[in-house]
Design a protein around this motif. Structure first.
Motif, PDB file in Angstrom:
ATOM      1  N   VAL A 233     -18.572  -1.695   0.112  1.00  0.00           N
ATOM      2  CA  VAL A 233     -17.571  -1.570  -0.951  1.00  0.00           C
ATOM      3  C   VAL A 233     -16.260  -1.152  -0.293  1.00  0.00           C
ATOM      4  O   VAL A 233     -16.243  -0.314   0.609  1.00  0.00           O
ATOM      5  CB  VAL A 233     -17.983  -0.527  -2.021  1.00  0.00           C
ATOM      6  CG1 VAL A 233     -16.991  -0.525  -3.185  1.00  0.00           C
ATOM      7  CG2 VAL A 233     -19.393  -0.786  -2.534  1.00  0.00           C
ATOM      8  N   LEU A 234     -15.171  -1.771  -0.745  1.00  0.00           N
ATOM      9  CA  LEU A 234     -13.840  -1.535  -0.187  1.00  0.00           C
ATOM     10  C   LEU A 234     -12.907  -1.046  -1.286  1.00  0.00           C
ATOM     11  O   LEU A 234     -12.989  -1.534  -2.415  1.00  0.00           O
ATOM     12  CB  LEU A 234     -13.316  -2.857   0.394  1.00  0.00           C
ATOM     13  CG  LEU A 234     -11.811  -3.008   0.653  1.00  0.00           C
ATOM     14  CD1 LEU A 234     -11.355  -2.148   1.820  1.00  0.00           C
ATOM     15  CD2 LEU A 234     -11.458  -4.472   0.920  1.00  0.00           C
ATOM     16  N   GLY A 235     -12.016  -0.114  -0.965  1.00  0.00           N
ATOM     17  CA  GLY A 235     -10.998   0.308  -1.926  1.00  0.00           C
ATOM     18  C   GLY A 235     -11.066   1.793  -2.219  1.00  0.00           C
ATOM     19  O   GLY A 235     -11.472   2.581  -1.375  1.00  0.00           O
ATOM     20  N   ASN A 236     -10.654   2.150  -3.433  1.00  0.00           N
ATOM     21  CA  ASN A 236     -10.826   3.522  -3.905  1.00  0.00           C
ATOM     22  C   ASN A 236     -11.186   3.465  -5.395  1.00  0.00           C
ATOM     23  O   ASN A 236     -11.466   2.374  -5.905  1.00  0.00           O
ATOM     24  CB  ASN A 236      -9.590   4.386  -3.607  1.00  0.00           C
ATOM     25  CG  ASN A 236      -8.363   3.948  -4.392  1.00  0.00           C
ATOM     26  OD1 ASN A 236      -8.446   3.091  -5.273  1.00  0.00           O
ATOM     27  ND2 ASN A 236      -7.229   4.517  -4.076  1.00  0.00           N
ATOM     28  N   TYR A 237     -11.148   4.605  -6.080  1.00  0.00           N
ATOM     29  CA  TYR A 237     -11.622   4.595  -7.464  1.00  0.00           C
ATOM     30  C   TYR A 237     -10.794   3.702  -8.388  1.00  0.00           C
ATOM     31  O   TYR A 237     -11.242   3.318  -9.458  1.00  0.00           O
ATOM     32  CB  TYR A 237     -11.673   6.031  -8.022  1.00  0.00           C
ATOM     33  CG  TYR A 237     -10.326   6.705  -8.176  1.00  0.00           C
ATOM     34  CD1 TYR A 237      -9.746   7.369  -7.099  1.00  0.00           C
ATOM     35  CD2 TYR A 237      -9.640   6.680  -9.380  1.00  0.00           C
ATOM     36  CE1 TYR A 237      -8.508   7.992  -7.224  1.00  0.00           C
ATOM     37  CE2 TYR A 237      -8.398   7.304  -9.513  1.00  0.00           C
ATOM     38  CZ  TYR A 237      -7.837   7.955  -8.424  1.00  0.00           C
ATOM     39  OH  TYR A 237      -6.615   8.557  -8.541  1.00  0.00           O
ATOM     40  N   GLN A 238      -9.572   3.366  -7.950  1.00  0.00           N
ATOM     41  CA  GLN A 238      -8.729   2.527  -8.810  1.00  0.00           C
ATOM     42  C   GLN A 238      -9.038   1.038  -8.666  1.00  0.00           C
ATOM     43  O   GLN A 238      -8.971   0.289  -9.624  1.00  0.00           O
ATOM     44  CB  GLN A 238      -7.255   2.774  -8.468  1.00  0.00           C
ATOM     45  CG  GLN A 238      -6.797   4.176  -8.831  1.00  0.00           C
ATOM     46  CD  GLN A 238      -5.592   4.619  -8.023  1.00  0.00           C
ATOM     47  OE1 GLN A 238      -5.602   4.536  -6.795  1.00  0.00           O
ATOM     48  NE2 GLN A 238      -4.564   5.082  -8.702  1.00  0.00           N
ATOM     49  N   ASN A 239      -9.342   0.625  -7.451  1.00  0.00           N
ATOM     50  CA  ASN A 239      -9.649  -0.783  -7.174  1.00  0.00           C
ATOM     51  C   ASN A 239     -10.816  -0.877  -6.221  1.00  0.00           C
ATOM     52  O   ASN A 239     -10.736  -0.361  -5.110  1.00  0.00           O
ATOM     53  CB  ASN A 239      -8.449  -1.469  -6.512  1.00  0.00           C
ATOM     54  CG  ASN A 239      -7.278  -1.596  -7.450  1.00  0.00           C
ATOM     55  OD1 ASN A 239      -7.336  -2.308  -8.448  1.00  0.00           O
ATOM     56  ND2 ASN A 239      -6.220  -0.864  -7.157  1.00  0.00           N
ATOM     57  N   MET A 240     -11.883  -1.537  -6.673  1.00  0.00           N
ATOM     58  CA  MET A 240     -13.049  -1.669  -5.800  1.00  0.00           C
ATOM     59  C   MET A 240     -13.395  -3.139  -5.597  1.00  0.00           C
ATOM     60  O   MET A 240     -13.329  -3.921  -6.537  1.00  0.00           O
ATOM     61  CB  MET A 240     -14.251  -0.973  -6.427  1.00  0.00           C
ATOM     62  CG  MET A 240     -14.075   0.524  -6.550  1.00  0.00           C
ATOM     63  SD  MET A 240     -15.536   1.324  -7.207  1.00  0.00           S
ATOM     64  CE  MET A 240     -15.765   0.464  -8.707  1.00  0.00           C
ATOM     65  N   TYR A 241     -13.794  -3.469  -4.371  1.00  0.00           N
ATOM     66  CA  TYR A 241     -14.206  -4.829  -4.061  1.00  0.00           C
ATOM     67  C   TYR A 241     -15.573  -4.791  -3.406  1.00  0.00           C
ATOM     68  O   TYR A 241     -15.873  -3.876  -2.644  1.00  0.00           O
ATOM     69  CB  TYR A 241     -13.195  -5.495  -3.120  1.00  0.00           C
ATOM     70  CG  TYR A 241     -11.792  -5.453  -3.676  1.00  0.00           C
ATOM     71  CD1 TYR A 241     -11.338  -6.446  -4.538  1.00  0.00           C
ATOM     72  CD2 TYR A 241     -10.941  -4.382  -3.366  1.00  0.00           C
ATOM     73  CE1 TYR A 241     -10.063  -6.389  -5.083  1.00  0.00           C
ATOM     74  CE2 TYR A 241      -9.659  -4.323  -3.901  1.00  0.00           C
ATOM     75  CZ  TYR A 241      -9.228  -5.322  -4.762  1.00  0.00           C
ATOM     76  OH  TYR A 241      -7.973  -5.247  -5.298  1.00  0.00           O
TER      77      TYR A 241
END
Ligand SMILES: Nc1ncnc2c1ncn2[C@@H]1O[C@H](COP(=O)(O)OP(=O)(O)O)[C@@H](O)[C@H]1O
Ligand SMILES: [Mg+2]
Length: 393
Positions: A233-241
């Motif tokens: 999983v990539l990103g942070n709590y605002q945007n996840m991929y």
């Protein structure tokens, strides 16, 4: 141009793996965007910098390394983050804008390094202190996952001293679980100190082995008809991929240190490439329903821990019952799990860019919040008198 300090190594059983991950990444970082400054922590906790640290051969001779690289400390000096040489004549060797920790294991991946970076205030890539600490502790993870309704195996845990004081009581507690069970030191990685026990004798032996490594021990039920899959999983709590899902293949009962990092010599050959060299199948051989389940659990776990950057989340699946269990989250996975992103069209250098951009967002999110107050409560404090009427709680 961002002056990017890549920190790696450290006093961890995964020291060498971290060197490999970091050297790989340093060579993939876009040279037009970043000035890459290697910061290598030796096993005895000395920090070194120097361009030759981008080259894997440098690590073959530690004496030479120490002679040709600068022994430094990273700290905050008059509004700048600097690497300063140690010793009598101090000089600033490099300025650093941001840090990219590529570290595995205790003392570095577990929030310890992140805590230092937070305390001097430098922006850094990846999970913050709490998410890093929880990700390094298999028992904390179990509690958080259980509390969030994520599927985990049945488990119990105990301290070494509790076992030493009354082993029978602990064994009785463990035997409420179903054999076979698997015994794990809470905070190590790479299968160090992990063993399966089919009966009480094996259990005792496994506990005594695990206690050598950690003061917290986890015992959980073994998942039968095992299939292992991982997702990143990539990103942070605002945007996840979400990445592609891999299936980890192993001939042994356990995925051992050798499987993961030395590689299966018959198939992989010489160099060890961290998780990138275990035998794997990408994409994993699972149906749509299982895939969606893995994706859903992974994004919920990522958010629950407030992870950031790139993580790899590992699952155990009972193939027969199609039952999925979340096993663990790695806050800084081997090789940064780049091989799970390439199959969906994200190049390694783009993945690194995304991680760095996320770190900038994290830093802004943090610095937007109030952390201290202007007023100084100590101003009214008059020596020891001020404490006279305060009671100790
Ligand atoms: N509950 C379980 N049932 C069956 N196999 C397990 C279980 N837990 C771990 N394993 C096996 O042991 C390996 C290492 O355990 P893991 O919890 O992932 O520790 P590590 O931090 O060393 O990767 C896993 O990859 C898997 O092969
Ligand atoms: Mg694992």
């Amino acid at each position: 141009m961002i002056k990017l300090g890549v920190i790696f190594g450290g006093e961890s059983v995964e020291h060498e793996v971290s060197i490999i991950s970091a050297v790989q990444a340093m060579n993939k970082l876009d040279a037009e965007k970043y000035e890459v400054i290697p910061i290598y922590i030796t096993k005895d906790r000395e920090w070194y910098t120097g361009d030759s640290l981008k080259d894997i051969e440098t690590y073959q001779d530690l004496d030479l390394l120490k002679r040709y690289c600068s022994n430094v400390v990273l700290y905050f000096k008059k509004g700048r983050y600097v690497l300063q040489s140690k010793g009598f004549f101090k000089r600033i060797v490099k300025d650093i804008d941001m840090v990219f920790p590529i570290v595995h294991g205790t003392n570095v991946e577990d929030g310890v390094l992140q805590g230092y970076l937070r305390s001097i205030g430098i922006p850094f890539v990846g999970s913050d202190v709490a998410a890093s600490a929880v990700s390094q502790d298999k028992i904390f993870q179990k509690h958080i996952f259980a509390n969030s309704g994520l599927p985990i195996t049945n488990f119990i845990w105990f301290f070494d001293s509790e076992y030493n004081d009354d082993s029978n009581a602990i064994i009785k507690k463990i035997e409420k679980l179903k054999y076979p069970v698997i015994i794990k030191p809470a905070t190590l990685g790479s299968s160090v100190g992990i063993a399966v026990a089919n009966n009480r004798d094996e259990l005792v032996k496994a506990i005594e082995d695990a206690i050598v490594y950690d003061n917290k021990i986890l015992v959980e039920e073994v998942v039968e008809n095992l299939m292992e899959v991982n997702i990143s999983v990539l990103g942070n709590y605002q945007n996840m991929y979400l990445s592609e899902i891999e299936q980890v293949m192993t001939d042994n009962d356990l995925l051992t240190f050798e499987d993961k990092y030395i590689g299966n010599s018959k198939k992989v050959g010489t160099s060890s490439k961290g998780m990138a060299s275990a035998s794997r199948k990408i994409p994993a051989d699972i149906d749509k329903k299982l895939r969606e389940e893995v994706e859903d659990i992974a994004s919920r776990a990522f958010k629950e821990l407030n992870s950031s950057g790139v993580v790899r989340i590992d699952f155990l699946i009972d193939k027969k019952n199609k039952k999925v269990y979340i096993n663990e989250i790695n806050s800084c996975p081997g090789s940064l799990a780049f091989y799970l992103w390439e199959p969906i069209g994200k190049k390694y250098s783009e993945l690194l860019d995304d991680m760095i951009n996320t770190a900038i967002k994290d830093y802004k999110n943090r610095t937007n919040k109030i952390h201290s107050f202007e007023s100084n409560i100590l101003r009214g404090f008059s020596g020891s008198k001020g404490l006279k009427n305060t009671k100790l709680k």
